[in-house]
Enzyme design. Structure first.
Site, PDB file in Angstrom:
ATOM      1  N   ARG A 238       0.824  -1.269   0.084  1.00 18.61           N
ATOM      2  CA  ARG A 238      -0.090  -0.094   0.024  1.00 18.61           C
ATOM      3  C   ARG A 238       0.983   1.169  -0.046  1.00 18.61           C
ATOM      4  O   ARG A 238       1.964   1.255   0.649  1.00 18.61           O
ATOM      5  CB  ARG A 238      -1.099  -0.084   1.151  1.00 18.61           C
ATOM      6  CG  ARG A 238      -2.214  -1.104   1.108  1.00 18.61           C
ATOM      7  CD  ARG A 238      -3.056  -0.773   0.019  1.00 18.61           C
ATOM      8  NE  ARG A 238      -4.141  -1.620  -0.084  1.00 18.61           N
ATOM      9  CZ  ARG A 238      -4.188  -2.746  -0.496  1.00 18.61           C
ATOM     10  NH1 ARG A 238      -3.064  -3.309  -1.373  1.00 18.61           N
ATOM     11  NH2 ARG A 238      -5.160  -3.687  -0.765  1.00 18.61           N
ATOM     12  N   ASP A 262       3.781   0.185  -7.172  1.00 18.98           N
ATOM     13  CA  ASP A 262       2.320  -0.407  -7.880  1.00 18.98           C
ATOM     14  C   ASP A 262       0.969   0.283  -7.049  1.00 18.98           C
ATOM     15  O   ASP A 262       0.170   0.279  -7.597  1.00 18.98           O
ATOM     16  CB  ASP A 262       2.355  -1.920  -7.670  1.00 18.98           C
ATOM     17  CG  ASP A 262       0.915  -2.468  -8.726  1.00 18.98           C
ATOM     18  OD1 ASP A 262       0.734  -1.898  -9.628  1.00 18.98           O
ATOM     19  OD2 ASP A 262       0.171  -3.105  -7.785  1.00 18.98           O
ATOM     20  N   GLU A 267      -5.078   7.158  -5.192  1.00 19.78           N
ATOM     21  CA  GLU A 267      -5.172   6.416  -6.669  1.00 19.78           C
ATOM     22  C   GLU A 267      -6.234   6.876  -7.203  1.00 19.78           C
ATOM     23  O   GLU A 267      -7.699   6.993  -6.527  1.00 19.78           O
ATOM     24  CB  GLU A 267      -5.149   4.783  -6.111  1.00 19.78           C
ATOM     25  CG  GLU A 267      -3.872   4.441  -5.708  1.00 19.78           C
ATOM     26  CD  GLU A 267      -3.792   2.909  -5.547  1.00 19.78           C
ATOM     27  OE1 GLU A 267      -4.804   2.147  -5.895  1.00 19.78           O
ATOM     28  OE2 GLU A 267      -2.663   2.631  -4.951  1.00 19.78           O
ATOM     29  N   HIS A 286      -1.581  -0.053  -9.939  1.00 18.20           N
ATOM     30  CA  HIS A 286      -2.116  -0.856  -8.798  1.00 18.20           C
ATOM     31  C   HIS A 286      -2.552  -2.326  -9.774  1.00 18.20           C
ATOM     32  O   HIS A 286      -3.538  -2.594  -9.565  1.00 18.20           O
ATOM     33  CB  HIS A 286      -3.256  -0.392  -8.148  1.00 18.20           C
ATOM     34  CG  HIS A 286      -3.453  -1.088  -6.723  1.00 18.20           C
ATOM     35  ND1 HIS A 286      -4.124  -0.379  -5.842  1.00 18.20           N
ATOM     36  CD2 HIS A 286      -3.318  -2.298  -6.295  1.00 18.20           C
ATOM     37  CE1 HIS A 286      -4.213  -1.145  -4.791  1.00 18.20           C
ATOM     38  NE2 HIS A 286      -3.673  -2.463  -5.211  1.00 18.20           N
TER      39      HIS A 286
END
Length: 319
Positions: A238, A262, A267, A286
């Site tokens: 995260r 990622d 986001e 992600h």
């Protein structure tokens, strides 16, 4: 019988209705798909105020207490996974929302982690882009990961899986987390290290702890400063687990060789985020859970969950 309304959130790939059999509940439910993120909490409240059921994908759309309070008709929420840090569980209870989850078959994040490590060390994607652009020869000199040391932060199920994959590539693996014991390391077959030792000695550091108040900012500027100038760091856990401002500064000043990320604090990653301008940072949007098998499992279990709730027998309850 009054038909209810169900919102499927954040279906960026527009596959939710095709990858699972929603006909099992559409005799009682009208389904609406939202393909784009909401611009704000107020926008989410306005769009979702008439829905009794919401299906959430991972932590894409946060549901704080204020949003639950803005959705008086909401009765059932199903999130992919059995844990979602973006949902206020107590608020769901206080507003009499039944909160359920879905289970994973396998976790595809471990192979992605190895893919990002290979991209950092062998520049596969960059060379592919150059070939498609018409470049005749390679530009980057790769690094072999065999014999290198991987530092794993978090040795739970996912961290252990990454450790085994890394060992198959011939890497030496050490691990640390706040509650990790030497006994657990022996069980997995990796070396135990202190936090300071791990960041100072690892050639590649990879993050695999769960986001919580305790792990938020777990990797800070002091940890990044201990890393070797030839080292890389990978985050598929995260975004907030690593201090993003510290990581940005470290990469801008080229104090480490690079990073692969990622996951992000916000986001989708804003288009003007300074991360996008760094040539020593591999970015993916992600992708950890983004596989056909994962989506099929999550959406099928959401259908199952809605049907079970109608029958008065909610499954996989979180609240």
């Amino acid at each position: 019988m009054t038909r209810l309304r169900c919102a499927i959130l954040d279906d960026y790939l527009n596959l939710a209705l095709d990858i699972a059999d929603w006909s099992k509940v559409t005799d009682r439910v009208d389904v609406t798909v939202f393909n784009q993120p909401f611009a704000s909490q107020e926008a989410a409240a306005a769009a979702l105020k008439d829905f009794e059921i919401i299906c959430a994908m991972r932590e894409r759309t946060p549901f704080p207490r204020a949003l639950f309070a803005s959705l008086p008709r909401l009765k059932l929420m199903i999130t992919s996974g059995m844990r979602n840090a973006a949902l206020d569980l107590e608020a769901a209870k206080d507003h009499d929302v039944v909160l359920c989850g879905t289970q994973w078959g396998r976790d595809p994040t471990a192979p992605l982690t190895m893919g990002l490590i290979l991209e950092l060390t062998r520049n596969i994607g960059r060379e592919n882009a150059r070939m498609h652009a018409g470049e005749p020869l390679q530009k980057f000199v790769g690094l072999e990961i065999e014999g290198k040391t991987l530092g794993v932060v978090g040795l739970g199920k996912l961290g252990a899986k990454v450790s085994k994959l890394a060992q198959a590539f011939g890497m030496n693996v050490i691990a640390w987390s706040p509650n990790l014991t030497p006994e657990r390391c022996r069980e997995v077959g990796v070396g135990y290290a202190s936090k300071e030792e791990l960041f100072a000695s690892a050639d590649i550091v990879t993050i695999h702890v769960v986001l919580s108040q305790r792990s938020r900012g777990l990797v800070g500027s002091a940890d990044l400063a201990r890393m070797k100038p030839t080292a890389f760091i990978v985050n598929t856990a995260r975004g907030p687990i690593i201090d993003e401002a510290a990581l940005l500064q470290t990469l801008q000043q080229k104090k480490i060789a690079g990073a692969a990320v990622d996951v992000f604090s916000v986001e989708p990653l804003p288009v003007d985020h300074p991360f996008r301008k760094l040539d020593n940072l591999v970015l993916t949007p992600h992708l950890g859970y983004v596989t056909e098998e994962t989506f099929r499992a999550h959406y099928s279990q959401m259908v199952e969950g809605i049907d079970a709730w109608f029958k008065g027998e909610p499954v996989r309850r979180l609240a």
